[in-house]
Write an enzyme that holds these catalytic residues in place. Sequence first.
Site, short mmCIF file in Angstrom:
data_model
loop_
_atom_site.label_atom_id
_atom_site.label_comp_id
_atom_site.label_asym_id
_atom_site.label_seq_id
_atom_site.Cartn_x
_atom_site.Cartn_y
_atom_site.Cartn_z
N ARG A 1 0.79 -1.23 0.00
CA ARG A 1 0.00 0.00 0.00
C ARG A 1 0.82 1.28 0.00
O ARG A 1 0.25 2.36 -0.07
CB ARG A 1 -0.98 -0.02 1.17
CG ARG A 1 -2.00 -1.15 1.03
CD ARG A 1 -3.12 -1.08 2.05
NE ARG A 1 -4.06 -2.16 1.80
CZ ARG A 1 -3.99 -3.37 2.34
NH1 ARG A 1 -3.02 -3.67 3.18
NH2 ARG A 1 -4.88 -4.31 2.04
N GLY B 1 -1.83 -11.03 9.21
CA GLY B 1 -1.81 -12.47 9.44
C GLY B 1 -2.87 -13.01 10.37
O GLY B 1 -2.78 -14.15 10.83
N GLY B 2 -3.91 -12.22 10.65
CA GLY B 2 -4.95 -12.68 11.56
C GLY B 2 -5.68 -13.92 11.11
O GLY B 2 -6.19 -14.69 11.93
N TRP C 1 -3.03 -4.46 10.42
CA TRP C 1 -2.48 -4.50 9.06
C TRP C 1 -2.73 -3.24 8.24
O TRP C 1 -2.47 -3.24 7.02
CB TRP C 1 -3.02 -5.73 8.33
CG TRP C 1 -4.50 -5.90 8.31
CD1 TRP C 1 -5.27 -6.55 9.24
CD2 TRP C 1 -5.42 -5.43 7.32
NE1 TRP C 1 -6.60 -6.50 8.88
CE2 TRP C 1 -6.73 -5.81 7.70
CE3 TRP C 1 -5.26 -4.71 6.12
CZ2 TRP C 1 -7.85 -5.53 6.95
CZ3 TRP C 1 -6.40 -4.42 5.36
CH2 TRP C 1 -7.68 -4.82 5.78
N ASN D 1 -9.07 -8.71 13.40
CA ASN D 1 -9.92 -9.76 13.96
C ASN D 1 -9.14 -10.74 14.85
O ASN D 1 -7.95 -10.97 14.67
CB ASN D 1 -10.57 -10.56 12.83
CG ASN D 1 -9.55 -11.25 11.94
OD1 ASN D 1 -8.99 -10.62 11.05
ND2 ASN D 1 -9.29 -12.53 12.16
N ASP E 1 -15.39 -11.43 11.63
CA ASP E 1 -14.23 -10.84 10.95
C ASP E 1 -14.38 -9.32 10.79
O ASP E 1 -14.03 -8.76 9.76
CB ASP E 1 -14.02 -11.50 9.57
CG ASP E 1 -12.69 -11.09 8.93
OD1 ASP E 1 -11.73 -10.87 9.66
OD2 ASP E 1 -12.65 -10.98 7.68
N ASP F 1 -12.74 -6.57 11.53
CA ASP F 1 -11.50 -5.89 11.90
C ASP F 1 -11.73 -4.43 12.29
O ASP F 1 -12.57 -3.73 11.71
CB ASP F 1 -10.53 -5.88 10.72
CG ASP F 1 -10.04 -7.26 10.34
OD1 ASP F 1 -8.84 -7.42 10.12
OD2 ASP F 1 -10.86 -8.19 10.26
N ARG G 1 -15.90 -1.72 10.27
CA ARG G 1 -16.37 -2.91 9.56
C ARG G 1 -17.70 -3.40 10.12
O ARG G 1 -18.51 -4.00 9.40
CB ARG G 1 -15.32 -4.04 9.68
CG ARG G 1 -14.07 -3.87 8.85
CD ARG G 1 -14.11 -4.63 7.54
NE ARG G 1 -13.89 -6.05 7.68
CZ ARG G 1 -12.71 -6.66 7.52
NH1 ARG G 1 -11.62 -5.97 7.28
NH2 ARG G 1 -12.63 -7.97 7.62
N ASN H 1 -14.48 -1.44 4.21
CA ASN H 1 -13.23 -2.15 4.36
C ASN H 1 -12.09 -1.14 4.51
O ASN H 1 -12.31 -0.01 4.94
CB ASN H 1 -13.02 -3.13 3.20
CG ASN H 1 -12.18 -4.33 3.59
OD1 ASN H 1 -10.96 -4.28 3.59
ND2 ASN H 1 -12.84 -5.43 3.96
#
Length: 549
Positions: A121, A181-182, A231, A249, A291, A293, A318, A378
């Site tokens: 990003r 990496g959740g 993240w 999450n 989920d 986040d 979210r 998101n």
Amino acid sequence: MASPMAAPAYTPVSQADLVGASTSDGWLMFNRDYSGQDYAPFDQINTSNVASLTTAWTSGKIAIPDGFEGTPVVVGTYMFVTTPRDHVIAYNAKTGEKLWQYDYQVAPEAFKTLCCDINNRGVAVYGNSVIFGTLDNHVVALDATTGKEQWNVSLAEAGTGYSITEAPLVVNGKVIIASGGGEYGARGFIVGLDAATGNQVWKIYTIPSPDEPGGDTWPKGMYQTGGGASWMTGTYDSDTNTLLWGVGNPSPWLAKMRPGKNLYSDSLLALDPDTGKMKWYYQYTANDSWDYDGVNTPQLADITYKGKPYKAIIEANRNGYFYAIDRTNGKLIYAKTFVHDTSILGIDKTGHAITNDANKPTLTKSIFTCPSFLGGKNWWPGSVDPDTNMAYVPTLHACMTMVGVPVTYSAGLPFLGEKFEMKDDPESPGQYGSLQAIDLSTGKQVWEQKSSFPWDAGTLATKGGLVFSGTPDGYLKAFDAKTGDVVWTSPQLTSGIISNPISYQIDGVQYVAVWTGWGGVWPIWAGKLAIPEAKIPRGGQLYVFALHS
């Protein structure tokens, strides 16, 4: 690796420059400045002349089939961009001349543990350095004028569940960056690195151990695989020297396996950037099974609510609620729904979400709930316009089914414990996206532009009374910030847009830039809902627009 050409003069970036980024002619960090507002105070391009916007230069097409989610950073006449697979390119931001390119060699095992496309990003800038994270968990600093490596450090082993896709943030000479990496049970962490050397100054884990505050909100031993990846890039309040950083999450997804609030998953953390010490936290969704986040950009805004002024953080979460939180103490100011929501029943007397436990799946119970695991919004940055007192929110409208499945943890493998499928929202079938304007003084919608496509791109607000955002079918659009009317549409570009537009000025000329390059979470996870976008061309191209002279 790097291919330097004759380089124009470069002025090193200081901490004072970063604190003053809101008044810069450039775009000095991922969200332009520490506030995270994605607002450019330029009005050369405005509602009366935006129809004359034309292409000033373009990068040409880059044949990488993954999603281009990077935000360009502009310092003087230098523009630094990243592409999927961790390439970094420097352009002359005025002419489009490529100055150098650096192609990081990602460890092959890293590609096994990427849930959501092979993206990067963006960069941070400080001194003479351009700094970025990699899919295999390195942080690398390059010389801004040549692209040569200055330092390269590893934060975690590749292929074990960790990854880095966010742009770093530099504060007080420290590079702040966090792990992804959740979905793999990787215990989230945030680090502060010395910007001159890459040496680690501090590190905190987002999931506390049993002897730390919040550790008793997890079943015994589960903190080690608790997820909570931070993240996305956070923001910074220079007045109080406070980092504001979101946490993702918990793992596994199936909440029945981890009774408790599961701190600090799905939370906003206020941290001391010099030590990493936590000042306060606010948890958006306790014991999350959907989920949801909490990593969306926490934007600083001074607001008035019910006649009282606040130093606030605003976030479209979210979980389907638009939040205003007092950034001095972490207390809720208000929370209002901005999408159809059946997972959250309301806000309790303590100022926290009441989760709908009846809509949590088990191993024997399938549920249907809204919004979907991609959320009401998101990661795509929204923007805030201080003149209109509105936030501009790229919004998703979709629901989902979920059911639990047996799962055990194994490093480097998905750790979900649920099966899921995205579904139409019964309140708006066939409408998967919208751009909303929300009044910061009330939390209520002012206008909305609806779309049959998901709204998978960020927004840029400008002093010219405009809001820019892109569409999956390859158009960059400008909206009247007050009314939501479309006042300019670009020619159809080479691919869909899932990135964030920016604006900058050089020699008195205002530019608007955006990456095309379809990909990201929607085509990977939306299932049947993503069929209409299946034929969108892949590959990235950077477009820069200016007024026709």
